[in-house]
Design a protein around this motif. Structure first.
Motif, mmCIF file in Angstrom:
data_model
loop_
_atom_site.group_PDB
_atom_site.id
_atom_site.type_symbol
_atom_site.label_atom_id
_atom_site.label_comp_id
_atom_site.label_asym_id
_atom_site.label_seq_id
_atom_site.Cartn_x
_atom_site.Cartn_y
_atom_site.Cartn_z
ATOM 1 N N LEU A 162 2.284 1.541 -3.572
ATOM 2 C CA LEU A 162 1.322 2.174 -4.474
ATOM 3 C C LEU A 162 1.213 3.732 -4.141
ATOM 4 N N ASP A 173 0.890 -1.126 -0.029
ATOM 5 C CA ASP A 173 -0.149 -0.125 -0.107
ATOM 6 C C ASP A 173 0.958 1.219 -0.070
ATOM 7 N N THR A 202 0.984 3.619 -9.465
ATOM 8 C CA THR A 202 0.519 2.638 -10.120
ATOM 9 C C THR A 202 1.299 1.248 -9.880
ATOM 10 N N PRO A 203 0.350 0.186 -10.254
ATOM 11 C CA PRO A 203 1.199 -1.057 -9.904
ATOM 12 C C PRO A 203 2.102 -1.286 -11.035
#
Ligand code: GLU
Length: 315
Positions: free
Chosen positions: A262, A259, A267-268
């Protein structure tokens, strides 16, 4: 000397997270390499949630870990499989070892083990064999104490050797560098070594990619595979991602948990790209999906990507 056999097609890799926290940069790096190794050979991935330790495994982490993999584009083709409902299968493996006369009860406490074993090259303590050599009377006395024993597997004086795709040649003599090891704990939980060998075989896994800290467990697992007549896999042990002062990243490291990642990388693909860049998997830290990294991934060049094969500093 026993050598691991070569992988036969189809290549099947696995993600094997323990649901004891959110994914962190080290888990993600390892999962990414596992995925690239399998997919670059046209293989498939299995997801296995290693929730053997019932106290530390939490169902909400098992859910989150799956969502984390999905979000990151680390796709799997079979599973999720869980370990918590496989006691019968582990028990029959234990019975098969027992039938070979290789098991014995062990009442050693953690403190006993510490006092009796000399750590080998900083790797792992070698079990001194204390409970292997108990007389029938001593065994009966300990059993009468009411304290539940763990179960240990006798090891032979034999060297197991493997060629690791990243670490190169590795070998270990089980008697002098490991000692008899646990297959069931005193609290009746099946030991990691046993469960992982049984599950990898049951799930068709023949390509194991995991952290460098588990390299020294591989000879134990090869020995178990042999006793249980299960095939060997190919192995790649990735360097550990560490914090400052060689501290291992853990799921408690907020800065490296998904978390937080991110929030930092947006973004992933930002997260994957950063991890790929700092570990040497990609030339830059630009955002990238696993699919994009796959295009340039060359399995033969894998060892050369990591000049330090033991650890990589998180930054
Ligand atoms: N479940 C272990 C972990 O999360 C991995 C075990 C393995 O890859 O054999 O560290």
């Amino acid at each position: 000397m026993e050598a691991a056999a070569h992988t036969v097609a189809p290549v099947t890799g696995r993600f094997a997270p323990s649901p004891t926290g959110r994914m962190h940069a080290g888990n993600i790096f390892c999962a990414l390499v596992a995925w690239l190794v399998a997919k670059s050979q046209g293989g498939r991935m299995v997801l296995r949630v290693e929730d053997l330790d019932r106290e530390r495994s939490k169902p909400h982490f098992a859910d989150e870990v799956q969502r984390d993999f999905e979000a990151l584009g680390l796709t799997w083709d079979a599973g999720p499989f869980f370990q918590h409902d496989r006691d019968e299968v582990y028990q029959s493996a234990l019975d098969a070892l027992d039938a070979q006369g290789l098991l014995y009860p062990c009442w050693c406490t953690r403190a006993d083990l510490h006092a009796a074993s000399a750590p080998h090259r900083g790797e792992k303590p070698v079990y001194a064999g204390t409970c292997r050599h108990l007389s029938e009377r001593e065994r009966a006395e300990r059993a009468a104490s009411g304290r539940a024993p763990a179960t240990r597997l006798m090891v032979p004086d034999r060297t197991y050797a493997l060629h690791d795709l990243i670490q190169g040649d590795y070998q270990q003599n089980l008697a002098t560098e490991c000692g008899d090891f646990l297959v069931r704990r005193a609290d009746e939980a099946f030991a990691y070594q046993l469960a992982v060998v049984v599950d990898d075989a049951a799930q068709g896994v023949n390509s194991v990619v995991r952290g460098m800290d588990l390299l020294c467990s591989t000879p134990q697992q090869m020995y178990l595979q042999e006793l249980l007549k299960l095939p060997h896999a190919t192995y790649a042990h990735v360097p550990l991602v560490v914090g400052e002062l060689n501290r291992r990243l853990s799921k408690r490291d907020r800065d490296a948990a998904l978390d937080e990642l991110l929030m930092r990388f947006k973004t992933p693909a930002g997260v994957i790209g950063h991890i790929a860049g700092i570990t040497g998997l990609a030339p830059t830290t630009d955002p990238a999906t696993p699919e994009e990294l796959l295009r340039d991934f060359d399995l033969d060049k894998l060892p050369a990507l990591f000049p330090d094969k033991v650890q990589i500093l998180w930054r």
